[in-house]
Design a protein around this motif. Structure first.
Motif, short mmCIF file in Angstrom:
data_model
loop_
_atom_site.label_atom_id
_atom_site.label_comp_id
_atom_site.label_asym_id
_atom_site.label_seq_id
_atom_site.Cartn_x
_atom_site.Cartn_y
_atom_site.Cartn_z
N GLY A 135 0.81 -1.21 0.00
CA GLY A 135 0.00 0.00 0.00
C GLY A 135 0.85 1.26 0.00
O GLY A 135 0.60 2.20 -0.76
N ILE A 136 1.88 1.26 0.84
CA ILE A 136 2.75 2.44 0.93
C ILE A 136 3.58 2.59 -0.35
O ILE A 136 3.73 3.68 -0.90
CB ILE A 136 3.68 2.31 2.16
CG1 ILE A 136 2.82 2.29 3.43
CG2 ILE A 136 4.68 3.45 2.21
CD1 ILE A 136 3.59 1.87 4.66
N TRP A 137 4.08 1.45 -0.83
CA TRP A 137 4.96 1.43 -2.00
C TRP A 137 4.25 1.96 -3.24
O TRP A 137 4.77 2.78 -3.98
CB TRP A 137 5.43 -0.01 -2.20
CG TRP A 137 6.28 -0.29 -3.38
CD1 TRP A 137 7.60 -0.01 -3.51
CD2 TRP A 137 5.88 -0.93 -4.59
NE1 TRP A 137 8.05 -0.45 -4.73
CE2 TRP A 137 7.02 -1.01 -5.41
CE3 TRP A 137 4.67 -1.46 -5.06
CZ2 TRP A 137 6.99 -1.59 -6.67
CZ3 TRP A 137 4.65 -2.03 -6.32
CH2 TRP A 137 5.79 -2.09 -7.11
N ILE A 138 3.00 1.50 -3.43
CA ILE A 138 2.28 1.91 -4.63
C ILE A 138 1.93 3.40 -4.54
O ILE A 138 2.00 4.12 -5.54
CB ILE A 138 1.03 1.01 -4.86
CG1 ILE A 138 0.66 0.99 -6.34
CG2 ILE A 138 -0.16 1.42 -4.03
CD1 ILE A 138 1.40 -0.01 -7.13
N ALA A 139 1.61 3.87 -3.32
CA ALA A 139 1.35 5.30 -3.14
C ALA A 139 2.63 6.10 -3.42
O ALA A 139 2.58 7.17 -4.04
CB ALA A 139 0.84 5.58 -1.73
N ASN A 140 3.77 5.57 -2.96
CA ASN A 140 5.06 6.22 -3.22
C ASN A 140 5.29 6.41 -4.72
O ASN A 140 5.65 7.49 -5.18
CB ASN A 140 6.20 5.37 -2.67
CG ASN A 140 6.44 5.61 -1.19
OD1 ASN A 140 5.90 6.55 -0.63
ND2 ASN A 140 7.25 4.78 -0.58
N ILE A 141 5.10 5.33 -5.49
CA ILE A 141 5.38 5.40 -6.93
C ILE A 141 4.41 6.38 -7.60
O ILE A 141 4.82 7.22 -8.41
CB ILE A 141 5.27 4.01 -7.57
CG1 ILE A 141 6.36 3.11 -7.01
CG2 ILE A 141 5.41 4.10 -9.08
CD1 ILE A 141 6.35 1.73 -7.59
N PHE A 142 3.14 6.27 -7.23
CA PHE A 142 2.14 7.15 -7.84
C PHE A 142 2.49 8.61 -7.59
O PHE A 142 2.57 9.42 -8.53
CB PHE A 142 0.75 6.82 -7.28
CG PHE A 142 -0.31 7.75 -7.77
CD1 PHE A 142 -0.77 7.68 -9.07
CD2 PHE A 142 -0.85 8.72 -6.93
CE1 PHE A 142 -1.74 8.54 -9.53
CE2 PHE A 142 -1.83 9.59 -7.38
CZ PHE A 142 -2.27 9.50 -8.67
N LEU A 143 2.76 8.95 -6.33
CA LEU A 143 3.03 10.36 -6.00
C LEU A 143 4.35 10.82 -6.63
O LEU A 143 4.47 11.97 -7.05
CB LEU A 143 3.06 10.54 -4.48
CG LEU A 143 1.69 10.37 -3.82
CD1 LEU A 143 1.81 10.34 -2.30
CD2 LEU A 143 0.75 11.50 -4.25
N THR A 144 5.33 9.92 -6.72
CA THR A 144 6.60 10.30 -7.35
C THR A 144 6.39 10.63 -8.82
O THR A 144 6.92 11.62 -9.33
CB THR A 144 7.63 9.17 -7.20
OG1 THR A 144 7.86 8.94 -5.82
CG2 THR A 144 8.95 9.54 -7.86
N GLU A 156 -2.21 5.25 1.77
CA GLU A 156 -1.19 4.20 1.89
C GLU A 156 -1.75 2.87 2.35
O GLU A 156 -1.05 1.88 2.36
CB GLU A 156 -0.10 4.67 2.87
CG GLU A 156 0.77 5.77 2.29
CD GLU A 156 1.85 6.22 3.25
OE1 GLU A 156 1.75 5.88 4.44
OE2 GLU A 156 2.79 6.89 2.80
N LEU A 159 -4.58 3.12 -7.74
CA LEU A 159 -3.28 3.77 -7.89
C LEU A 159 -2.45 3.09 -8.98
O LEU A 159 -1.69 3.76 -9.68
CB LEU A 159 -2.52 3.75 -6.56
CG LEU A 159 -3.04 4.69 -5.48
CD1 LEU A 159 -2.21 4.59 -4.22
CD2 LEU A 159 -3.03 6.14 -5.98
N ILE A 177 -0.80 4.98 -11.95
CA ILE A 177 0.62 4.92 -12.30
C ILE A 177 0.79 4.69 -13.79
O ILE A 177 1.60 5.36 -14.46
CB ILE A 177 1.33 3.81 -11.49
CG1 ILE A 177 1.48 4.24 -10.03
CG2 ILE A 177 2.69 3.47 -12.09
CD1 ILE A 177 1.88 3.13 -9.10
#
Lengths: 405, 350
Positions: A43-52, B102, B111, B115
């Motif tokens: 969950g955190i990882w996918i949010a990280n990539i999306f926001l990046t 998250e 998401l 992406i």
């Protein structure tokens, strides 16, 4: 009243005895526990990539902090977790500096100077990076620190490698001259290119290369690992690390052996996989075999070097000495890494968080601390290291001391 | 921290460490009735460890299943797994939005779609736009320097001085001039022809405007001005549209983006991704080749040459490669395959 006093006295005595037991005699082995979960991290990882992506890379500094915090905060020793304190803005500034420098190296007129700057600046950047990472890491509210000197970093990362290369090349030239016996290098080159000596010359060069690697890699690995480990502090405790060259040579030989195993397995895999395609994918088979050999060798070397570090590392203050132990096994790590790569590849990267958690958990489970004394005994400085420019922006991606953890 | 209403929760149990000390206290964090102060108690002996104004306590964003961290002034730390802490300290909406984003849920799959969409938008629009701006604002003297370095390397390592005579060189120079006269006025100057003694039949352009022609090309096609003009027109296309420079910037941009997105994936996966970005670069490079082919056909026609010259050139090259095992597959190549280029150009000519 008397009764009350007595009871109070007893309880006091018992308290102090337990305290004393923990302080002096208690010796126990604690495992490192990792409670991270693939789903949570996904969950955190996918949010990280999306926001990046949405912020064209700017969020990557925040993503890095989320990544580090997730893995640190889910790692426990004795029921207390680690934490990462790096500020995203400082990481972002560090990244901007690095990108600016790399872009400068594309400016044609500055190229030569930038190269010199990189070479001379690398040890300083390494030390800054180590300081930043250590000071922004904590366990049980006590921070780590790195106090290795810049002068020593120059010796370890620039002067010794340079000297070693010069010596090895000198030795090679001497040997060449002794064996071939030509009076001038020109003739030696001619022999290499035309003469009947080619197999001999190639053989000599190959042996020299092997010997050089066998000397160069262990010597430098030992130097850098020792510099990195001995420079670290935890609160008022100090890390000590000392080991001979033997284990490093053994690690390199083991890694070479595993590399050959990887070569054979990769060859077999390439043969089976590419059989239906005929000769059309020759390049792909070469890539597979190359990655298999190098990847397997590299992974096994990392495991061995990690074991060397932890099995000879001590955290001490005065008479109190805590020891570390690593029980990671090369074959087990290889099974994990190979299946990880396959899982990630087959799911176009979606299984990456799972793979990371799995690898990290194995490493944590195979790390132990032999505590002699009290986990409550560490005291650190309460300094917020954010004022000095060098310390705030020292997180340079890809730079680490080669500590091999 | 500001709060709109009085919290339901007035105390939360957890663990505490005092500033800079690892000693762990079983602790309780209490909020005064009026919400102004926080008190930290040791649960074992009831001692008060610390107190402060409620607004000075900092609740860090949630991190998976790890205990919530409350940092108190001076570096005291309170840890708790009690979700009531968010209410006690009046967690702000920013922290809640981040936790929602998250959390592993249906949103995570949204998401993934996000992406893919944003990645495609970046690849298709943002990167080309940035690259075009960067290429347009690169000063000419940088480009000249790149040319100088490349030509120096070329002359000193790969090849010797060309063996073409004056007349042959003058013929090619004449073709170049005829072509440049057909270009828009602002592009007409700044091109320089260089000859190198290489056997391969080829020509290439450097970003600063240097056109390099091999002896092989002139020896093979010198008698056919349409072919040489077609090849030169193709190379002029690379220079005029700044393809070399754009390639450089583009690969730098994709590389940086890959590093930013997957900064901490470990050595093996990073390698795979960097190689993948290399394949993307090759796809762009092939796009530029096709664009230069189109440019070449148009320019040679405008300059009065037979645009079929470029087609004839590739037909001849295509005939020379019988053994296809030497040619890498198209996806691993900087140029489209000859068949594809020929097919495309024939369509253009029709």
């Amino acid at each position: 009243m008397t009764f009350c006093m007595a009871a109070y006295g007893v309880s006091l005595r018992r308290r102090s005895r337990t305290k004393g037991d923990q302080g002096m005699a208690a010796k126990k082995t604690l495992s490192v526990d990792f409670y991270g979960d693939a789903k949570d991290w996904f969950g955190i990882w996918i949010a990280n990539i999306f926001l990046t992506l949405v912020t064209l890379g700017i969020y990557s500094a925040w993503a890095k902090v989320r990544f580090k915090k997730y893995f640190y905060q889910h790692t426990y020793i004795g029921g207390r977790n680690f934490n990462y304190h790096g500020k995203p803005v400082n990481i972002l500034i560090g990244r901007v500096i690095v990108v600016a420098l790399i872009s400068l190296s594309y400016v044609p007129l500055a190229q030569g100077w930038i190269f010199v700057l990189f070479l001379l600046g690398a040890p300083v950047a390494l030390v800054m990076s180590a300081r930043f990472n250590a000071r922004n890491s904590s366990w049980s509210n006590v921070r780590f620190n790195f106090v290795g000197s810049i002068g020593r970093a120059y010796m370890v990362y620039l002067v010794y490698p340079g000297l070693l290369i010069v010596c090895l090349m000198g030795a090679a030239a001497l040997l060449f001259w002794l064996v071939i016996g030509f009076d001038s290098p020109r003739l030696a080159i001619w022999a290499l290119a035309n003469g009947p000596m080619i197999p001999v010359v190639v053989g000599i060069v190959f042996c020299l290369y092997l010997a050089a690697v066998l000397i160069y890699v262990p010597v430098l690995q030992r130097l850098s690992q020792s510099y990195a480990a001995n420079g670290h502090r935890f609160g008022d405790y100090q890390f000590y690390f000392d080991v001979g060259l033997g284990p490093y040579v053994a690690a390199l030989l083991t890694a070479t052996m595993w590399g050959i195993v990887g070569l054979l397995l990769g060859g077999a895999a390439a043969f089976v996989l590419l059989l239906p395609f005929g000769g059309a994918l020759n390049e792909a088979s070469g890539i597979i075999v190359g990655y298999a050999a190098f990847g397997v060798g590299f992974v096994s070397y990392r495991v061995k070097v990690r074991n060397i570090l932890l099995n000879n590392l001590v955290l001490a203050k005065g008479q109190v000495v805590h020891r570390f132990r690593s029980s990671a096994v090369v074959s087990e790590v290889l099974v994990i890494v190979v299946t990880n790569v396959l899982a990630v590849g087959c799911t176009l990267g979606l299984m990456l968080p799972w793979a990371m958690v799995r690898y990290y958990r194995y490493m944590a489970e195979n790390t132990f601390v032999r505590v002699s004394g009290d986990l409550d005994d560490f005291v650190g400085q309460v300094t917020d290291y954010k004022n000095s420019l060098g310390e705030a922006y020292g997180d340079f991606e890809g730079l680490d001391l080669g500590i091999g953890l | 921290m500001s709060r709109d209403k009085h919290p339901q929760v007035t105390a939360v149990e957890g663990q505490a460490m005092q500033s800079g000390k690892s000693a762990l206290h079983e602790a309780r964090l209490e909020l005064r009735k009026d919400g102004s102060h926080l008190y930290l108690f040791d649960r074992n002996n009831g001692e008060q460890l610390f107190d402060c104004l409620a607004q000075r306590a900092k609740l860090e964003p949630a991190m998976g299943t790890a205990p919530r961290r409350v940092v108190l002034p001076g570096g005291h730390l309170f840890l708790t797994t009690d979700p009531g802490i968010a209410d006690l300290l009046g967690e702000q909406s920013r922290g809640r939005i981040q936790s929602a984003l998250e959390r592993f849920s249906a949103l995570s799959f949204a998401l993934i779609v996000g992406i893919i969409v944003s990645g495609w938008l970046i690849w298709r629009f943002a990167v080309p736009l940035g690259v075009t701006i960067a290429a347009a604002s690169t000063p000419q003297n940088w480009l000249d320097q790149i040319d100088k370095t490349a030509l120096y390397t070329l002359r000193n390592t790969w090849s010797f001085e060309s063996r073409l005579d004056e007349e042959e060189r003058r013929d090619v120079q004449g073709l170049l001039e005829t072509l440049t006269e057909a270009l828009p006025a602002r592009h007409q100057t700044g091109f320089k022809l260089h000859f190198v003694n290489l056997k391969m039949v080829n020509a290439f352009a450097l970003p600063g405007g240097s056109l390099v022609v091999t002896d092989g090309l002139v020896e093979e096609f010198g008698s056919n001005p349409d072919v040489v003009a077609g090849v030169l027109a193709h190379e002029l296309g690379h220079v005029v549209e700044r393809h070399g420079l754009k390639n450089l910037y583009r690969s730098a941009a994709t590389y940086l983006l890959v590093l930013a997105v997957l900064g901490d994936v470990g050595p093996v996966f990073e390698d795979v991704l960097v190689n993948a970005s290399f394949l993307v670069d090759l796809a762009y490079s092939r796009e530029f080749e096709a664009a230069a082919d189109d440019f070449g056909l148009k320019l040679s026609k405008q300059a009065g040459f037979d645009p079929g010259g470029l087609v004839a050139f590739f037909e001849s090259l295509n005939k020379q490669i019988d053994d296809d095992s030497l040619v890498p597959p198209e996806w691993l190549s900087t140029h489209p395959s000859f068949e594809r280029r020929l097919q495309r150009m024939r369509q253009q000519l029709d």
